[in-house]
Design a protein around this motif. Sequence first.
Motif, mmCIF file in Angstrom:
data_model
loop_
_atom_site.group_PDB
_atom_site.id
_atom_site.type_symbol
_atom_site.label_atom_id
_atom_site.label_comp_id
_atom_site.label_asym_id
_atom_site.label_seq_id
_atom_site.Cartn_x
_atom_site.Cartn_y
_atom_site.Cartn_z
ATOM 1 N N VAL A 2 0.849 -1.185 0.000
ATOM 2 C CA VAL A 2 0.000 0.000 0.000
ATOM 3 C C VAL A 2 0.880 1.230 0.000
ATOM 4 O O VAL A 2 2.013 1.212 0.448
ATOM 5 N N GLY A 3 0.332 2.308 -0.506
ATOM 6 C CA GLY A 3 1.046 3.566 -0.545
ATOM 7 C C GLY A 3 0.219 4.675 0.019
ATOM 8 O O GLY A 3 -0.801 4.466 0.640
ATOM 9 N N GLY A 4 0.635 5.901 -0.227
ATOM 10 C CA GLY A 4 -0.065 7.042 0.330
ATOM 11 C C GLY A 4 -0.975 7.707 -0.652
ATOM 12 O O GLY A 4 -1.080 8.921 -0.673
ATOM 13 N N ALA A 51 -9.047 9.729 4.433
ATOM 14 C CA ALA A 51 -8.881 11.073 3.901
ATOM 15 C C ALA A 51 -9.271 12.136 4.916
ATOM 16 O O ALA A 51 -8.824 13.272 4.818
ATOM 17 N N GLU A 52 -10.103 11.768 5.903
ATOM 18 C CA GLU A 52 -10.574 12.752 6.874
ATOM 19 C C GLU A 52 -10.111 12.486 8.299
ATOM 20 O O GLU A 52 -10.003 13.418 9.079
ATOM 21 N N ARG A 53 -9.826 11.223 8.669
ATOM 22 C CA ARG A 53 -9.513 10.926 10.062
ATOM 23 C C ARG A 53 -8.413 9.877 10.167
ATOM 24 O O ARG A 53 -8.206 9.078 9.252
ATOM 25 N N VAL A 54 -7.739 9.911 11.314
ATOM 26 C CA VAL A 54 -6.791 8.879 11.721
ATOM 27 C C VAL A 54 -7.396 8.182 12.926
ATOM 28 O O VAL A 54 -7.761 8.833 13.912
ATOM 29 N N VAL A 55 -7.550 6.860 12.861
ATOM 30 C CA VAL A 55 -8.219 6.131 13.934
ATOM 31 C C VAL A 55 -7.388 4.924 14.337
ATOM 32 O O VAL A 55 -6.641 4.357 13.544
ATOM 33 N N LEU A 56 -7.533 4.545 15.609
ATOM 34 C CA LEU A 56 -6.982 3.305 16.140
ATOM 35 C C LEU A 56 -8.141 2.495 16.700
ATOM 36 O O LEU A 56 -8.926 3.015 17.511
ATOM 37 N N VAL A 57 -8.269 1.241 16.279
ATOM 38 C CA VAL A 57 -9.363 0.386 16.740
ATOM 39 C C VAL A 57 -8.795 -0.941 17.208
ATOM 40 O O VAL A 57 -7.722 -1.372 16.764
ATOM 41 N N THR A 58 -9.518 -1.580 18.121
ATOM 42 C CA THR A 58 -9.118 -2.908 18.575
ATOM 43 C C THR A 58 -9.426 -3.926 17.483
ATOM 44 O O THR A 58 -10.444 -3.823 16.799
ATOM 45 N N GLN A 109 1.412 12.082 4.693
ATOM 46 C CA GLN A 109 1.798 13.193 3.825
ATOM 47 C C GLN A 109 0.733 13.484 2.777
ATOM 48 O O GLN A 109 0.549 14.630 2.358
ATOM 49 N N ALA A 110 -0.008 12.446 2.366
ATOM 50 C CA ALA A 110 -1.012 12.622 1.319
ATOM 51 C C ALA A 110 -2.301 13.230 1.846
ATOM 52 O O ALA A 110 -3.007 13.914 1.100
ATOM 53 N N VAL A 111 -2.648 13.007 3.114
ATOM 54 C CA VAL A 111 -3.973 13.414 3.599
ATOM 55 C C VAL A 111 -3.921 14.458 4.703
ATOM 56 O O VAL A 111 -4.972 14.922 5.147
#
Length: 678
Positions: free
Chosen positions: A424-426, A457-464, A516-518
């Motif tokens: 995967v890339g950015g 594109a809108e959020r950074v999340v951490l999930v179990t 860097q992309a989002v």
Amino acid sequence: MGDPPEFGTPPHPPPDAEDVLVLSCPRFICEVGGEKEEGLGTSPRNDPPGLGYIPNAAVAVLEEPPPGERPPHAIEHCDGGAGFYRKYFYGKEHLNFLGEDERWGPMAVSVRREERGLRVLHRVIVRTGQLRALRASVLEEALPPHVRPPGSRGGVPPRRLLELLLPGGGAQVLRLADPSPTVPDTLLKVDEQGVCLQRKVGVLYCRGGQSSEEEMYNNESAEPPFQEFLALLGTRVRLRGFRHYRAQLDTKTDSTGTHSLYTTYHGYEVMFHVSTMLPFTPTNPQQLLRKRHIGNDIVTIIFQEPGALPFSPRAIRSHFQHVFIVVRVHQPCTPHTSYSVAVTRSDDTPPFGPPIAVGQRFPRGPQLRHFLLAKAINGENAASRGGRLGAMAARTRHQYLRELARSHANGPPPRRPHPVGVTVGGDAVVGGALVWGAKAWVGQGGEETACLLGVAAERVVLVTPQEGRVLLSAACRDVLGWAYVEGGVEIFYGAGESVGLRLPHGEAEQVVARLQAVTRGCEVLELSLPRGAGGRLGFRIARDGVVTSVQRFSFAEVGGLRRGARVLRVAHSPLPNLTPQTLRALLRGPKAVLTILPPDRDGRPRRSFSELYARSLEQGQAGGRGSGGGDIGDSSSDSDSDGSEAAEQRGGGGGGSSAWGWGWGGGCAPTLCGCCAP
């Protein structure tokens, strides 16, 4: 109840009896204000959330944002992607695979290939007996070259795609479903099982000196304080001939009363079962005609007049009422009317918002209405996903999928799987989240937690990984920067908070490429600056960490520190957690170890959207008043900026809010400068 986790009862309730709305009891958890949100790096809330705040329980990473205006308070514990199958699969050409796995139970996987211009997108939905489904969109160019057979014109075969997405062997039990229309119809029903935009909420009236269920049910009519509250909550409607959601009320013969309370809230229809609007039976002290409706509502609002006794769930004899929202009025029917709110929920109901701030009182107006409607909707959503109600929903889902797998999985058995991998890339074009497995920690030496990192594109999340519970969520516009650490990457966001992520070898670069992309963040630097001649620091910083001036030819300037940079940590201690006294003590050391966020291209400090919004509110409240105080560091005569420039920084131009300061005279002890004393 011991030390309460998350939304628990404080160990010491307020001493004023007027402020005690609820009492703790076994199998229920109370929320009275300032409770901590579940997740990493969260802290008790002492003031109401600001604009754009999205709690962890409301995070949904979607390919396209939902239409319409966002509600004042986020809707939590709802499946934001439930319409994915209807929108992208149902009625369109796609394949469904069915089977039963020893670990996951019955499974149903839908696959669709979609051409979008010059790009090919594979949409996938993986369903198991759990209430959460995995929905993904994978660009074909992101797949490894050997997945696509040589000479194939149809792209990646679905079987190879399943082997790639289900590497643990789950793909081996899947068979192609027959073309019966029952299959897509049932899958649509399974996906939208929890989608319901109609809610019924009970409302009980508690007069002064009352607390028991019988007393509340036997209040025959509403007094002016209760009438005022009901008018704020919804609209009084005539039941006979009512054509909207009726919540089991009689709209033909008036057997359940002549009027009720109804409202709408951002697509939801809410009908209230108000005790004083339901039939009253003088000869029946249990008031079964009223309890028949309110006792079967998951959420109940308890309205308390001044002098009412604290509410306890022990007073209610019902196995179906899971959430009680207690509202007490202060100075009713006056220009100074206000309301305080507390919540008690069954211990198998997950926490839900909106959060209550410490000592918060709502003025009479739409703010209280929005809060209560969101709290009631979120409360029912949370109760439906936990405990007995959640188990019932999971059992229904399990039965649907098992019946499909046993009746409609008639395709050929799968071939032996091929080992595959994915890169995967950015790519900024991908709107959904790119996902990595990680171990997260907060703070130096913090305990590591296994999680999945998703960067959308809108959020950074951490999930179990198992429950899908959100541990941390930050908007991309709140991401300040990142730094490479041993075995992973550290992400800085908000007002300088950070979370560390340990990643498999080589994946830290992929995560940074996606960031860097989002986001508008950049790489964070760490500088170790010795003192110059006379023990001077060579720079000055404002209270929020922005460097307001740097002395020419000092170690700070040579080391790369520039005006407009932002100090995030001093000696590995986050700046938001440091008092001015502690910051002075850390900077007095032989070397100042600083974590620095470089300025943007125009030399301005980098700030998150949340910080900019908070600053705009502060400036509006200040009304143009000047603020005292100065910057921390050397005196302004040692810097590269003149007095007017320093004054501009202290006034909020680049350095933000002012701070306590001190100067370092040649060999003198540190003391408050006359020009920058608060």
